[in-house]
Write a protein that holds these residues in place. Structure first.
Motif, short mmCIF file in Angstrom:
data_model
loop_
_atom_site.label_atom_id
_atom_site.label_comp_id
_atom_site.label_asym_id
_atom_site.label_seq_id
_atom_site.Cartn_x
_atom_site.Cartn_y
_atom_site.Cartn_z
N TRP A 203 -18.27 4.38 -3.93
CA TRP A 203 -18.07 3.11 -3.25
C TRP A 203 -19.20 2.84 -2.28
CZ3 TRP A 203 -13.06 1.90 0.05
CH2 TRP A 203 -13.03 0.52 0.31
N LEU A 204 -19.60 3.88 -1.51
CA LEU A 204 -20.71 3.72 -0.57
C LEU A 204 -22.00 3.37 -1.30
CD1 LEU A 204 -21.90 3.98 2.29
CD2 LEU A 204 -22.18 6.43 1.85
N HIS A 205 -22.21 3.99 -2.44
CA HIS A 205 -23.42 3.67 -3.22
C HIS A 205 -23.40 2.22 -3.69
CE1 HIS A 205 -26.78 4.27 -5.92
NE2 HIS A 205 -26.04 3.80 -6.93
N GLU A 206 -22.24 1.75 -4.11
CA GLU A 206 -22.14 0.35 -4.54
C GLU A 206 -22.37 -0.60 -3.38
OE1 GLU A 206 -18.35 -0.03 -6.31
OE2 GLU A 206 -18.84 1.13 -8.12
N VAL A 207 -21.79 -0.27 -2.18
CA VAL A 207 -21.99 -1.12 -1.00
C VAL A 207 -23.46 -1.14 -0.60
CG1 VAL A 207 -21.45 -1.38 1.43
CG2 VAL A 207 -19.63 -0.86 -0.19
N GLU A 208 -24.09 0.03 -0.58
CA GLU A 208 -25.52 0.07 -0.23
C GLU A 208 -26.35 -0.70 -1.25
OE1 GLU A 208 -26.47 4.15 0.05
OE2 GLU A 208 -25.65 4.40 2.09
N GLU A 211 -25.85 -4.31 -0.46
CA GLU A 211 -26.59 -4.66 0.76
C GLU A 211 -28.08 -4.77 0.49
OE1 GLU A 211 -25.63 -1.76 3.65
OE2 GLU A 211 -23.69 -2.66 4.20
N SER A 212 -28.60 -3.81 -0.32
CA SER A 212 -30.04 -3.89 -0.63
C SER A 212 -30.36 -5.14 -1.45
CB SER A 212 -30.46 -2.64 -1.40
OG SER A 212 -29.75 -2.54 -2.63
N VAL A 213 -29.44 -5.49 -2.37
CA VAL A 213 -29.66 -6.72 -3.14
C VAL A 213 -29.61 -7.94 -2.24
CG1 VAL A 213 -28.68 -8.19 -4.94
CG2 VAL A 213 -28.83 -5.71 -5.29
N ALA A 214 -28.60 -7.96 -1.30
CA ALA A 214 -28.50 -9.08 -0.37
C ALA A 214 -29.72 -9.15 0.55
CB ALA A 214 -27.21 -8.96 0.45
N ALA A 215 -30.20 -8.00 1.03
CA ALA A 215 -31.39 -7.99 1.90
C ALA A 215 -32.61 -8.48 1.14
CB ALA A 215 -31.62 -6.57 2.43
N ALA A 216 -32.72 -8.07 -0.12
CA ALA A 216 -33.85 -8.54 -0.92
C ALA A 216 -33.78 -10.04 -1.14
CB ALA A 216 -33.88 -7.80 -2.26
N GLN A 217 -32.58 -10.53 -1.41
CA GLN A 217 -32.43 -11.97 -1.58
C GLN A 217 -32.74 -12.72 -0.29
OE1 GLN A 217 -28.50 -12.56 -3.07
NE2 GLN A 217 -28.97 -11.78 -5.16
N LEU A 218 -32.29 -12.18 0.86
CA LEU A 218 -32.59 -12.82 2.16
C LEU A 218 -34.08 -12.82 2.45
CD1 LEU A 218 -31.55 -14.10 4.76
CD2 LEU A 218 -31.26 -11.78 5.68
N ALA A 219 -34.75 -11.69 2.15
CA ALA A 219 -36.20 -11.65 2.37
C ALA A 219 -36.92 -12.64 1.48
CB ALA A 219 -36.71 -10.23 2.11
N ARG A 220 -36.46 -12.75 0.27
CA ARG A 220 -37.08 -13.72 -0.64
C ARG A 220 -36.84 -15.15 -0.17
NH1 ARG A 220 -35.82 -14.11 -7.16
NH2 ARG A 220 -37.32 -15.80 -7.61
N LEU A 221 -35.61 -15.37 0.34
CA LEU A 221 -35.31 -16.71 0.85
C LEU A 221 -36.18 -17.03 2.05
CD1 LEU A 221 -33.55 -19.24 0.75
CD2 LEU A 221 -31.85 -18.02 2.13
N ARG A 222 -36.38 -16.08 2.96
CA ARG A 222 -37.26 -16.32 4.11
C ARG A 222 -38.68 -16.60 3.67
NH1 ARG A 222 -35.29 -11.50 8.25
NH2 ARG A 222 -33.30 -12.50 8.91
N GLU A 223 -39.12 -15.86 2.68
CA GLU A 223 -40.47 -16.08 2.19
C GLU A 223 -40.62 -17.48 1.59
OE1 GLU A 223 -44.36 -15.00 1.77
OE2 GLU A 223 -42.74 -13.87 2.73
N GLU A 224 -39.59 -17.87 0.87
CA GLU A 224 -39.65 -19.23 0.31
C GLU A 224 -39.61 -20.28 1.40
OE1 GLU A 224 -36.46 -19.47 -2.39
OE2 GLU A 224 -37.38 -18.22 -3.95
N MET A 225 -38.83 -20.04 2.48
CA MET A 225 -38.76 -20.99 3.59
C MET A 225 -40.10 -21.08 4.32
SD MET A 225 -35.87 -22.45 3.49
CE MET A 225 -35.89 -23.25 5.08
#
Length: 264
Positions: A203-208, A211-225
């Motif tokens: 479960w912890l591995h799935e959450v991490e 989270e890593s996928v969400a962080a990557a998406q957020l970083a990509r979104l910031r870059e696009e902004m």
């Protein structure tokens, strides 16, 4: 000398058996001959005998009947003779066998473990064990010397029988059974804990991973902004750490947004 005794004993044994066989065969043959002569199928033995100068009539018949009765009477002694021979052979061949001693000792030791023998002195203890072995139905055919040795061995191992008594063995087995049940319960709980730990780890591995996928998406979104904001005439506001009041005015270094560009 021992070989000569063995050969003598063998010859004597063979001759005794042969004599018994001859006696039985002669009795059967005489009975058959007398019976056949009595019914007229065979003739009687012819035996010329005289008594006081006179010939005895049918002397052969009387002699044949007498021999038949003598042979039959000898056959009645054969069972007792056979028992005597067996007794002599048993005494001649007697030797203390370890298997008989072990069997008698095992019987006495098993009873001793149950706490049946109570006498403590050596003489009384051996006598008590010997009396029990003599009365035992499975050991009645053993020699007294064998029973005596087994009784002495049982007395020597008296302490061993007390240590490994039936009561103590039952208590030890009950204790070991409880320990085994406790170990089985502990193993069940350990397996359950391992399953829970494995589930939580997954479960912890799935959450991490999420989270890593969400962080990557957020970083990509910031870059696009960052790429889109200059096109919209906006720039990000950057705040820097204020310098000391003695060198500069206490103001925020703010970059003012530029007006949007005219459409081409």
């Amino acid at each position: 000398m021992s070989q000569f005794r063995s050969v003598t004993y063998l010859v004597q044994h063979v001759m005794q058996r042969l004599a018994m066989l001859v006696c039985v065969s002669a009795a059967i043959a005489l009975c058959l001959a007398t019976f056949m002569a009595a019914i007229g199928q065979w003739s009687w033995i012819s035996l010329p005998l005289q008594y006081r100068g006179e010939t005895i009539e049918n002397a052969g018949m009387y002699a044949q009947i007498a021999l038949t009765l003598l042979a039959l009477s000898q056959c009645f002694f054969l069972p007792s003779t056979n028992r005597v021979l067996q007794l002599e052979n048993s005494h001649r061949k007697f030797s203390i066998g370890m298997q008989d001693v072990a069997r008698a000792y095992a019987t006495a030791h098993a009873v001793d473990r149950k706490g049946l023998f109570q006498l403590s002195s050596e003489f009384d203890s051996v006598r008590e064990r010997l009396a029990y072995l003599r009365d035992h139905p499975d050991l009645s055919n053993l020699e007294p010397a064998v029973l005596e040795i087994a009784a002495q061995m049982s007395h020597i191992s008296k302490e061993l029988a007390e240590v490994y008594s039936e009561e103590r063995i039952v208590r030890a087995r009950s204790f070991l059974q409880q320990r085994q049940e406790e170990v089985e319960t502990f193993n069940e709980r350990l397996d359950h804990a391992k399953a829970v730990a494995t589930e939580m780890k997954q479960w912890l591995h799935e959450v991490e991973l999420e989270e890593s996928v969400a962080a990557a998406q957020l970083a990509r979104l910031r870059e696009e902004m960052r790429e889109i904001m200059p096109e919209l005439g906006r720039e990000s506001v950057v705040k820097t750490d204020p310098e000391p009041a003695a060198s500069r005015d206490n103001r925020d270094n703010i970059i003012i947004g530029m007006p949007p560009k005219a459409a081409e």
